[in-house]
Motif scaffolding. Structure first.
Motif, mmCIF file in Angstrom:
data_model
loop_
_atom_site.group_PDB
_atom_site.id
_atom_site.type_symbol
_atom_site.label_atom_id
_atom_site.label_comp_id
_atom_site.label_asym_id
_atom_site.label_seq_id
_atom_site.Cartn_x
_atom_site.Cartn_y
_atom_site.Cartn_z
ATOM 1 N N ASP A 1 2.804 0.451 -35.202
ATOM 2 C CA ASP A 1 2.989 0.440 -36.399
ATOM 3 C C ASP A 1 2.951 -1.181 -36.993
ATOM 4 N N SER A 2 3.670 -2.198 -36.170
ATOM 5 C CA SER A 2 3.761 -3.739 -37.122
ATOM 6 C C SER A 2 3.946 -3.968 -36.548
ATOM 7 N N SER A 3 3.554 -5.411 -36.390
ATOM 8 C CA SER A 3 4.616 -6.775 -36.198
ATOM 9 C C SER A 3 5.721 -7.800 -36.961
ATOM 10 N N GLU B 1 1.506 -11.625 -41.522
ATOM 11 C CA GLU B 1 0.099 -12.081 -40.839
ATOM 12 C C GLU B 1 -0.205 -13.291 -41.574
ATOM 13 N N GLN B 2 -0.016 -12.657 -43.564
ATOM 14 C CA GLN B 2 -1.074 -13.806 -44.460
ATOM 15 C C GLN B 2 -0.173 -14.754 -44.628
ATOM 16 N N SER B 3 1.066 -14.941 -44.513
ATOM 17 C CA SER B 3 1.672 -16.075 -44.256
ATOM 18 C C SER B 3 1.754 -16.759 -43.258
ATOM 19 N N ALA B 4 1.454 -16.176 -42.337
ATOM 20 C CA ALA B 4 1.761 -17.191 -41.146
ATOM 21 C C ALA B 4 0.291 -17.756 -40.593
ATOM 22 N N ALA C 1 0.649 -11.886 -34.283
ATOM 23 C CA ALA C 1 0.253 -10.318 -35.175
ATOM 24 C C ALA C 1 -1.049 -9.695 -34.346
ATOM 25 N N LEU C 2 -2.469 -10.506 -33.713
ATOM 26 C CA LEU C 2 -3.572 -10.047 -33.009
ATOM 27 C C LEU C 2 -2.635 -9.532 -32.133
#
Length: 470
Positions: free
Chosen positions: A62-64, A180-183, A232-233
């Motif tokens: 589901d999530s990183s 992801e966004q903050s990265a 994340a990718l």
């Protein structure tokens, strides 16, 4: 008179601002309804399960966001007050870091402006998928990023920074980069800082007057941001979640071209700020006009600047007025919610609306960027104001690659909101020395309006959920 000046100088406005920030946000947090939406789901699946196994399974399926979810699974098994206290401390960290980012002296009254602008942010967004899970994925990484950024900027300004502070900033950088966004924001922001340092060092080599700056910390954080994006990718869970989200929220997603996704995400972002009156967006547009007008009076000459400074405010007011008449006066709308744009254009009416909004967005961005570039005298401020706005917009638009481009609309706008707030601070800081009472009163009125709207939307919704009033 001398004693009065000294007494003003020793007032620690930073301390009192942070204390008031803590009281304000803790009081707000006490109204929140516990374990709603996704929080209740995470509470159920985490009962009796070892944390390491939970995180590994979530990474696979589901999530990183391993680090934020480690806190999430811990908090959902604790009394809600534990998260309320910790999240309040995060709000204080955010306010402290923002003041440090702008280099505000702890004795300066401008510390209070940081609180006032932060208090305008519609905190209800942090409850859109459950208070605990949403805050851990958005406001916590933002606060962590700002703390790391504040340390880097203190170094850049030549301030003394302890080794412990530097180590803490690396830890917060890792936490920020795990979402992801903050990265992406970490990578982009520290890329700009490296540019400033490297070009400054080169100028110093030629002139012999510039002290070279060490940039090992900034380069390390830049690489941490890149690693966060790659992590994340490549996480298997993120791919699996995309399939699930498409089935649940946008089954048409895989049939859309990249231009379709760009159109839909652009229209949806624009509608968020104009479909329902948005105080922060209006304040940013108004400040562009006010400061632009002052710069033109001072003799700043740039082709089309007189038109550019007024366009963002006009676009905001016109589109918001049209939607207000259409939805609230004619349509008798009573709820604070948004509709989603039509995925496929099937008629002339839909085409007209979306083309108009796309044109409005493009013109708004062009006029805002052009105005920002000409209203700040220093090149650094020009770059920072434009770059922060572009970064906030870019990380939100990147969501067009996800079928949750509509479903996650509230919370994923956080970096755009804080880009508006950051640029607004910079513009207010330029307007304050002008000492025009009517401008100051107008800005204060808009900020107060933003705080009141935040309280009504956030606290009012929570009181309704708790059944205290209908």
């Amino acid at each position: 008179m001398m004693e009065e000046k000294n007494s003003k100088k020793i007032t620690d406005h930073r301390f009192f601002m942070l204390a008031f920030t803590g009281l304000f946000f803790f009081a707000m947090h006490l109204t929140f309804a516990a374990f709603t939406n996704d929080d209740s789901f995470f509470k159920i699946i985490s009962e009796g399960e070892p944390l390491s196994e939970l995180l590994l399974e979530r990474y696979r399926t589901d999530s990183s966001r391993v680090l934020s979810e480690a806190f999430l699974f811990t908090f959902v098994q604790k009394p809600f007050i534990v998260w309320q206290i910790c999240d309040t401390l995060i709000c204080m960290l955010l306010a402290y870091s923002a003041a440090s980012v702008f280099g505000i002296d702890r004795h300066d009254k401008k510390n209070w402006l940081i609180f006032l602008l932060f208090a305008c942010y519609p905190y209800m967004h942090m409850g859109s998928a459950g208070w605990i899970c949403t805050s851990l994925n958005y406001i916590w990484p933002l606060a962590a990023f700002l703390y790391t950024l504040s340390v880097a900027l203190r170094r850049y300004r030549g301030e003394k920074v302890s080794d412990l502070t530097v180590r803490l900033s690396l830890i917060t950088a890792v936490f920020a980069a795990n979402c992801e966004q903050s990265a992406a924001v970490t990578f982009l922001s520290f890329g700009l800082i490296l540019y400033f340092i490297i070009t400054g060092n080169r100028k110093g080599e030629k002139s012999g007057t510039h002290k070279k700056k060490s940039f090992w910390l900034e380069l390390t954080v830049f690489c941490i941001g890149i690693f966060g994006i790659i992590f994340a990718l490549t996480a298997p869970g993120n791919g699996a979640r995309t399939e699930m989200e498409a089935a649940n929220w946008m089954p048409e997603f895989f049939d859309l071209t990249i231009l379709d996704k760009l159109r839909l995400c652009s229209v949806f972002v624009f509608e968020h700020f104009v479909m329902i009156p948005d105080v922060i967006f209006f304040m940013f547009s108004l400040l562009l006009f006010l400061l632009g007008r002052e710069r033109i009076k001072k003799g700043v000459k740039a082709k089309g600047l007189k038109c550019a400074v007024v366009l963002p405010l006009c676009i905001d007011v016109i589109f918001t007025a049209v939607y207000f008449v259409k939805d609230f006066i004619i349509g008798h709308k009573t709820n604070y919610d948004f509709t989603t744009p039509s995925i496929f254009i099937k008629d002339a009416g839909t085409a007209f609306v979306q083309i108009s909004e796309l044109a409005g967005l493009v013109i708004y961005i062009a006029a805002a960027v052009y105005t920002l570039w000409h209203i700040f005298p220093e090149t650094e401020k020009r770059l920072v104001s434009v770059y922060s706005l572009g970064t906030g917009f870019a990380v939100r638009m990147a969501l067009m690659l996800s079928p949750t481009m509509f479903a996650s609309w509230h919370r994923v706008l956080i970096f755009m909101y804080f880009a508006f707030l950051g640029d607004s601070y910079m513009m207010i800081n330029e307007l304050l020395p002008l000492k025009k009472k009517w401008q100051r009163n107008l800005i204060v009125a808009v900020i107060i309006c933003g705080i009141v709207v935040n309280l009504i939307l956030t606290v009012g919704l929570q009181l309704r959920k708790r059944g205290l009033f209908s």
